[in-house]
Design a protein around this motif. Structure first.
Motif, short mmCIF file in Angstrom:
data_model
loop_
_atom_site.label_atom_id
_atom_site.label_comp_id
_atom_site.label_asym_id
_atom_site.label_seq_id
_atom_site.Cartn_x
_atom_site.Cartn_y
_atom_site.Cartn_z
N ILE A 54 18.08 41.84 46.32
CA ILE A 54 19.11 40.90 46.76
C ILE A 54 19.57 40.00 45.61
O ILE A 54 20.75 39.68 45.51
CB ILE A 54 18.65 40.07 47.99
N GLY A 55 18.67 39.57 44.74
CA GLY A 55 19.05 38.74 43.60
C GLY A 55 20.00 39.47 42.67
O GLY A 55 21.00 38.90 42.21
N HIS A 56 19.72 40.73 42.42
CA HIS A 56 20.61 41.55 41.60
C HIS A 56 21.98 41.71 42.28
O HIS A 56 23.02 41.65 41.62
CB HIS A 56 20.01 42.93 41.35
N ALA A 57 21.96 41.94 43.59
CA ALA A 57 23.21 42.14 44.32
C ALA A 57 24.09 40.89 44.28
O ALA A 57 25.31 40.98 44.12
CB ALA A 57 22.93 42.54 45.77
N VAL A 58 23.47 39.73 44.43
CA VAL A 58 24.24 38.48 44.35
C VAL A 58 24.83 38.32 42.96
O VAL A 58 26.02 37.98 42.81
CB VAL A 58 23.34 37.27 44.73
N GLY A 59 24.05 38.60 41.92
CA GLY A 59 24.56 38.52 40.54
C GLY A 59 25.71 39.49 40.31
O GLY A 59 26.72 39.14 39.68
N GLY A 60 25.56 40.72 40.79
CA GLY A 60 26.63 41.71 40.65
C GLY A 60 27.88 41.33 41.41
O GLY A 60 29.00 41.51 40.94
N GLY A 61 27.68 40.78 42.61
CA GLY A 61 28.82 40.32 43.40
C GLY A 61 29.55 39.18 42.72
O GLY A 61 30.80 39.14 42.71
N LEU A 62 28.80 38.25 42.15
CA LEU A 62 29.43 37.14 41.43
C LEU A 62 30.17 37.63 40.19
O LEU A 62 31.27 37.16 39.89
CB LEU A 62 28.39 36.09 41.04
N ALA A 63 29.59 38.59 39.47
CA ALA A 63 30.28 39.15 38.30
C ALA A 63 31.57 39.84 38.70
O ALA A 63 32.61 39.68 38.04
CB ALA A 63 29.35 40.13 37.57
N GLY A 64 31.53 40.59 39.80
CA GLY A 64 32.74 41.24 40.31
C GLY A 64 33.78 40.23 40.74
O GLY A 64 34.98 40.40 40.49
N LEU A 65 33.35 39.15 41.39
CA LEU A 65 34.28 38.10 41.81
C LEU A 65 34.93 37.42 40.61
O LEU A 65 36.14 37.17 40.61
CB LEU A 65 33.53 37.06 42.66
N VAL A 66 34.14 37.15 39.58
CA VAL A 66 34.70 36.57 38.34
C VAL A 66 35.72 37.54 37.75
O VAL A 66 36.78 37.12 37.25
CB VAL A 66 33.57 36.25 37.33
N GLY A 67 35.44 38.84 37.80
CA GLY A 67 36.38 39.83 37.30
C GLY A 67 37.68 39.84 38.07
O GLY A 67 38.77 39.88 37.48
N VAL A 68 37.61 39.76 39.40
CA VAL A 68 38.82 39.74 40.22
C VAL A 68 39.62 38.46 39.95
O VAL A 68 40.85 38.49 39.80
CB VAL A 68 38.46 39.87 41.72
N ILE A 69 38.92 37.34 39.85
CA ILE A 69 39.60 36.07 39.55
C ILE A 69 40.22 36.14 38.15
O ILE A 69 41.34 35.66 37.93
CB ILE A 69 38.62 34.89 39.68
N ALA A 73 44.12 35.72 37.27
CA ALA A 73 44.56 34.66 36.36
C ALA A 73 45.28 35.22 35.14
O ALA A 73 45.79 34.47 34.32
CB ALA A 73 43.38 33.81 35.92
N GLY A 74 45.32 36.54 34.99
CA GLY A 74 46.03 37.14 33.88
C GLY A 74 45.17 37.50 32.70
O GLY A 74 45.67 37.92 31.67
N SER A 75 43.87 37.35 32.78
CA SER A 75 42.98 37.69 31.68
C SER A 75 42.38 39.07 31.94
O SER A 75 41.37 39.21 32.64
CB SER A 75 41.87 36.64 31.56
N ALA A 76 43.01 40.08 31.37
CA ALA A 76 42.58 41.46 31.61
C ALA A 76 41.18 41.71 31.07
O ALA A 76 40.38 42.39 31.71
CB ALA A 76 43.57 42.43 30.99
N ALA A 77 40.84 41.18 29.91
CA ALA A 77 39.53 41.42 29.31
C ALA A 77 38.41 40.85 30.18
O ALA A 77 37.41 41.52 30.45
CB ALA A 77 39.47 40.81 27.91
N ALA A 78 38.57 39.60 30.64
CA ALA A 78 37.57 38.97 31.49
C ALA A 78 37.48 39.69 32.83
O ALA A 78 36.38 39.88 33.38
CB ALA A 78 37.88 37.49 31.70
N GLY A 79 38.61 40.11 33.35
CA GLY A 79 38.63 40.81 34.63
C GLY A 79 37.91 42.14 34.57
O GLY A 79 37.07 42.45 35.41
N VAL A 80 38.23 42.94 33.55
CA VAL A 80 37.59 44.24 33.41
C VAL A 80 36.10 44.08 33.14
O VAL A 80 35.27 44.80 33.71
CB VAL A 80 38.28 45.06 32.29
N LEU A 81 35.74 43.14 32.28
CA LEU A 81 34.32 42.90 31.97
C LEU A 81 33.55 42.51 33.23
O LEU A 81 32.45 43.03 33.48
CB LEU A 81 34.17 41.82 30.90
N GLY A 82 34.11 41.62 34.05
CA GLY A 82 33.44 41.20 35.28
C GLY A 82 33.28 42.33 36.27
O GLY A 82 32.21 42.51 36.87
#
Length: 191
Positions: A54-69, A73-82
């Protein structure tokens, strides 16, 4: 070969094996991976629960959310990385869960690990000397925990042990009780 309490020897009949995978429904893959002995019955066939990561899943979900945000916001590099980071973590969770299977038979305790290369670790019920269960408040509320068995008393602290550990096993208390019951029956000769 194991010694009974009365001093007599107990021999293991390993000569004949039976493929039970074709005559039983359910998790036949793990039964085919393990050659069951003649008359041997699988009592528990389990995998670690998804809650174990569950800890890994929360971290992965947050990384994916940061990527979508980031993409919004127009930052393709941050989005793809997330998004890639979130997908890599999801793949890791899937891999870790699906590469391990725990089997408790009426004679043995077996841990099968791996996808392409398989490793099995097992111990006979008669040879189990120590059994330990552990859980956290979070995992206890969801019904999973860790069952550890060894050939000797399980050491605490920083020492290494040759114990078999069933980590994240669902219904860990029932699995531990099944092992205790079968161990008791095998050692008493009531089988």
């Amino acid at each position: 070969m194991s010694q009974k309490r009365d001093g007599s020897a107990l021999a293991y009949d390993e000569a004949e094996t039976v493929d039970r995978g074709s005559d039983r429904s359910g998790r036949t893959e793990s039964r085919r991976e393990l050659s069951l002995l003649e008359g041997e019955e699988v009592l528990v066939d389990a995998q670690p629960t998804w809650w174990n990561w569950i800890g890994h899943a929360v971290g992965g979900g947050l990384a994916g959310l940061v990527g979508v945000i980031g993409l919004a916001a127009g930052s393709a590099a941050a989005g793809v990385l997330g998004i890639v980071t979130g997908l890599v973590i999801a793949g890791y969770i899937w891999y870790r869960r699906n590469r391990v299977r725990y089997l408790v038979t009426d004679r043995r305790l077996v841990v099968i690990a791996g996808f392409t290369a398989r490793t099995t670790s097992e111990t006979w019920m008669e040879d189990i000397r120590g059994l330990q269960t552990s859980t956290t408040a979070f995992s206890r509320g969801r019904g999973f925990g860790t069952v550890t068995v060894s050939h000797a008393v399980i050491p605490q602290g920083f020492s290494r042990t040759s114990a078999l550990s069933l980590s994240g096993v669902p219904n860990y208390a029932d699995v531990a009780n099944t092992i205790r019951q079968r161990q008791s029956e095998r050692k008493a000769g009531d089988y």
